[in-house]
Design a protein around this motif. Structure first.
Motif, PDB file in Angstrom:
ATOM      1  N   ALA A  21       0.834  -1.202   0.000  1.00  0.00           N
ATOM      2  CA  ALA A  21       0.000   0.000   0.000  1.00  0.00           C
ATOM      3  C   ALA A  21       0.869   1.252   0.000  1.00  0.00           C
ATOM      4  CB  ALA A  21      -0.927  -0.007   1.206  1.00  0.00           C
ATOM      5  N   ALA A  22       1.940   1.238   0.789  1.00  0.00           N
ATOM      6  CA  ALA A  22       2.842   2.394   0.845  1.00  0.00           C
ATOM      7  C   ALA A  22       3.488   2.645  -0.514  1.00  0.00           C
ATOM      8  CB  ALA A  22       3.908   2.166   1.914  1.00  0.00           C
ATOM      9  N   ASN A  23       3.894   1.565  -1.187  1.00  0.00           N
ATOM     10  CA  ASN A  23       4.491   1.710  -2.522  1.00  0.00           C
ATOM     11  C   ASN A  23       3.484   2.281  -3.519  1.00  0.00           C
ATOM     12  OD1 ASN A  23       6.967   0.703  -1.682  1.00  0.00           O
ATOM     13  ND2 ASN A  23       6.446  -1.421  -2.202  1.00  0.00           N
ATOM     14  N   ASN A  24       2.241   1.793  -3.442  1.00  0.00           N
ATOM     15  CA  ASN A  24       1.197   2.282  -4.354  1.00  0.00           C
ATOM     16  C   ASN A  24       0.879   3.751  -4.115  1.00  0.00           C
ATOM     17  OD1 ASN A  24       0.993  -0.273  -5.484  1.00  0.00           O
ATOM     18  ND2 ASN A  24      -0.754  -0.880  -4.214  1.00  0.00           N
ATOM     19  N   LEU A  25       1.030   4.168  -2.861  1.00  0.00           N
ATOM     20  CA  LEU A  25       0.715   5.550  -2.489  1.00  0.00           C
ATOM     21  C   LEU A  25       1.928   6.472  -2.592  1.00  0.00           C
ATOM     22  CD1 LEU A  25      -1.462   4.730   0.659  1.00  0.00           C
ATOM     23  CD2 LEU A  25      -2.309   5.687  -1.495  1.00  0.00           C
ATOM     24  N   PHE A  26       3.087   5.888  -2.885  1.00  0.00           N
ATOM     25  CA  PHE A  26       4.338   6.645  -3.008  1.00  0.00           C
ATOM     26  C   PHE A  26       4.693   7.380  -1.712  1.00  0.00           C
ATOM     27  CE2 PHE A  26       2.450   6.439  -7.275  1.00  0.00           C
ATOM     28  CZ  PHE A  26       3.462   5.775  -7.957  1.00  0.00           C
ATOM     29  N   ILE A  27       4.505   6.687  -0.596  1.00  0.00           N
ATOM     30  CA  ILE A  27       4.937   7.217   0.700  1.00  0.00           C
ATOM     31  C   ILE A  27       5.689   6.113   1.429  1.00  0.00           C
ATOM     32  CG2 ILE A  27       3.003   8.839   0.873  1.00  0.00           C
ATOM     33  CD1 ILE A  27       1.718   6.905   2.888  1.00  0.00           C
ATOM     34  N   SER A  28       6.339   6.466   2.506  1.00  0.00           N
ATOM     35  CA  SER A  28       7.069   5.462   3.274  1.00  0.00           C
ATOM     36  C   SER A  28       6.098   4.645   4.118  1.00  0.00           C
ATOM     37  CB  SER A  28       8.099   6.134   4.186  1.00  0.00           C
ATOM     38  OG  SER A  28       7.448   6.878   5.209  1.00  0.00           O
ATOM     39  N   GLN A  29       6.509   3.414   4.428  1.00  0.00           N
ATOM     40  CA  GLN A  29       5.659   2.567   5.264  1.00  0.00           C
ATOM     41  C   GLN A  29       5.498   3.175   6.650  1.00  0.00           C
ATOM     42  OE1 GLN A  29       6.655  -1.595   5.260  1.00  0.00           O
ATOM     43  NE2 GLN A  29       5.512  -2.009   7.145  1.00  0.00           N
ATOM     44  N   THR A  30       6.547   3.829   7.122  1.00  0.00           N
ATOM     45  CA  THR A  30       6.491   4.459   8.447  1.00  0.00           C
ATOM     46  C   THR A  30       5.421   5.552   8.487  1.00  0.00           C
ATOM     47  OG1 THR A  30       8.854   4.041   8.781  1.00  0.00           O
ATOM     48  CG2 THR A  30       7.819   5.707  10.178  1.00  0.00           C
ATOM     49  N   ALA A  31       5.397   6.378   7.436  1.00  0.00           N
ATOM     50  CA  ALA A  31       4.411   7.458   7.377  1.00  0.00           C
ATOM     51  C   ALA A  31       2.997   6.901   7.275  1.00  0.00           C
ATOM     52  CB  ALA A  31       4.702   8.358   6.182  1.00  0.00           C
ATOM     53  N   LEU A  32       2.840   5.822   6.511  1.00  0.00           N
ATOM     54  CA  LEU A  32       1.525   5.201   6.355  1.00  0.00           C
ATOM     55  C   LEU A  32       1.047   4.621   7.684  1.00  0.00           C
ATOM     56  CD1 LEU A  32      -0.804   4.298   4.560  1.00  0.00           C
ATOM     57  CD2 LEU A  32       0.525   2.267   3.953  1.00  0.00           C
ATOM     58  N   THR A  33       1.936   3.920   8.356  1.00  0.00           N
ATOM     59  CA  THR A  33       1.585   3.320   9.651  1.00  0.00           C
ATOM     60  C   THR A  33       1.188   4.397  10.654  1.00  0.00           C
ATOM     61  OG1 THR A  33       3.110   1.484   9.257  1.00  0.00           O
ATOM     62  CG2 THR A  33       2.428   1.879  11.538  1.00  0.00           C
ATOM     63  N   LYS A  34       1.913   5.505  10.638  1.00  0.00           N
ATOM     64  CA  LYS A  34       1.632   6.609  11.558  1.00  0.00           C
ATOM     65  C   LYS A  34       0.233   7.178  11.317  1.00  0.00           C
ATOM     66  CE  LYS A  34       3.479  11.065  13.083  1.00  0.00           C
ATOM     67  NZ  LYS A  34       4.563  12.075  12.891  1.00  0.00           N
ATOM     68  N   GLN A  35      -0.147   7.327  10.052  1.00  0.00           N
ATOM     69  CA  GLN A  35      -1.463   7.874   9.724  1.00  0.00           C
ATOM     70  C   GLN A  35      -2.586   6.931  10.156  1.00  0.00           C
ATOM     71  OE1 GLN A  35      -2.419  10.832   8.518  1.00  0.00           O
ATOM     72  NE2 GLN A  35      -0.294  11.563   8.490  1.00  0.00           N
ATOM     73  N   ILE A  36      -2.387   5.638   9.973  1.00  0.00           N
ATOM     74  CA  ILE A  36      -3.420   4.668  10.355  1.00  0.00           C
ATOM     75  C   ILE A  36      -3.562   4.608  11.874  1.00  0.00           C
ATOM     76  CG2 ILE A  36      -4.089   2.235  10.307  1.00  0.00           C
ATOM     77  CD1 ILE A  36      -4.472   3.786   7.673  1.00  0.00           C
ATOM     78  N   LYS A  37      -2.450   4.664  12.585  1.00  0.00           N
ATOM     79  CA  LYS A  37      -2.518   4.665  14.048  1.00  0.00           C
ATOM     80  C   LYS A  37      -3.237   5.914  14.553  1.00  0.00           C
ATOM     81  CE  LYS A  37       1.468   1.745  15.191  1.00  0.00           C
ATOM     82  NZ  LYS A  37       2.795   1.670  15.853  1.00  0.00           N
ATOM     83  N   SER A  38      -2.994   7.039  13.894  1.00  0.00           N
ATOM     84  CA  SER A  38      -3.672   8.281  14.267  1.00  0.00           C
ATOM     85  C   SER A  38      -5.179   8.160  14.034  1.00  0.00           C
ATOM     86  CB  SER A  38      -3.109   9.444  13.449  1.00  0.00           C
ATOM     87  OG  SER A  38      -3.820  10.633  13.699  1.00  0.00           O
ATOM     88  N   LEU A  39      -5.554   7.515  12.930  1.00  0.00           N
ATOM     89  CA  LEU A  39      -6.970   7.311  12.622  1.00  0.00           C
ATOM     90  C   LEU A  39      -7.613   6.385  13.648  1.00  0.00           C
ATOM     91  CD1 LEU A  39      -9.341   7.745  10.666  1.00  0.00           C
ATOM     92  CD2 LEU A  39      -8.475   5.830   9.300  1.00  0.00           C
TER      93      LEU A  39
END
Length: 273
Positions: A21-39
């Motif tokens: 998912a991070a690759n498809n979104l062109f962001i780092s996995q760390t940034a993606l994980t952080k956003q989901i945890k915030s949600l």
């Protein structure tokens, strides 16, 4: 919660893999994980079951996925609708037209507009020439199909020209003539387009009735000769021929996007009127 977080959540739900998912979104996995945890923190629930091998949606995650997709779909729909409005494809266009306007002209114009912009809602109302300019001034209508008053506040585009004729009672002396020169009219002519003392145009049907009752005559566009008083009224061509135009008139400060599309139809001669 924001739209980006919803899009991230949906992307993970489609792959069930944070890395993909991070690759498809062109962001780092760390940034993606952080956003989901915030949600998840904001919703006060876990959206994913996580273990060392795979992830899956929790019951809350399954429910929230449905809601998230609804929100994203609605946002996209609203964006598309607004773009269509800005392009004049949807929305409302209020058109006023001159009473007794050539019906063939009106049908051609509205039919072409409906065909090219089927999602556009068109409102039609008829007025006297004077009333049309009042409606434009108050922004009650967006466009007028009428005669020009040469007011510099308005944009005016010629649509068509029509010869003027003299309408007379069939029993009058003038009815014996096949053509009339203006000099022959003298003082017996009353013109239904002249403004009266109250600065209003006389009522059109009332003047036709006067002519039908042999109480005068009038100069009007040739298309007016076809009316409910035909058995009493004769239309006589003027000599020399005098033509008067029907114009598309609009306020240049009216920002309804649909106006530009209508104007383009006229300017590009797509109406073939």
């Amino acid at each position: 919660m924001n739209l980006r977080q919803l899009e991230y959540f949906i992307a993970i739900s489609e792959t069930m893999n944070f890395t993909k998912a991070a690759n498809n979104l062109f962001i780092s996995q760390t940034a993606l994980t952080k956003q989901i945890k915030s949600l998840e923190k904001e919703l006060d629930t876990l959206l994913f079951n996580r273990d060392s091998k795979q992830i899956s949606l929790t019951d809350s995650g399954k429910y929230f996925l449905i809601e998230a997709k609804k929100i994203i779909n609605q946002v996209n729909l609203s964006k598309n609708n607004f773009i269509s409005y800005q392009q004049g494809i949807t929305g409302n266009l209020k058109i006023g037209f001159l009473k007794n306007l050539d019906p063939n002209l009106l049908v051609k114009i509205i039919s072409k507009l409906n065909k090219k912009y089927p999602l556009l809602t068109i409102e039609l109302n008829s007025y006297s020439n004077h009333e049309l300019y009042q409606q434009l001034e108050s922004a009650t209508i967006d466009l007028a199909l009428t005669m020009s008053n040469h007011d510099p506040r308005y944009q005016q585009i010629l649509i068509n020209k029509y010869p003027l004729v003299v309408l007379v009672n069939k029993k009058s002396e003038l009815a014996k003539k096949d053509k009339l020169h203006q000099s022959e009219l003298n003082n017996i002519l009353f013109d239904v387009r002249k403004i009266d003392n109250q600065n209003k145009f006389p009522e059109f049907e009332g003047n036709l009735l006067k002519i039908a009752c042999n109480q005068g005559c009038a100069i009007l566009h040739a298309f007016v000769k076809d009316n409910c008083y035909n058995q009493y009224i004769k239309a006589i061509p003027l000599e020399p021929v005098i033509e008067e135009g029907i114009y598309l008139v609009y306020d240049k400060n009216n920002h309804n996007p649909a106006i530009n599309n209508f104007v383009s139809l006229i300017k590009n001669k797509l109406l073939n009127v």
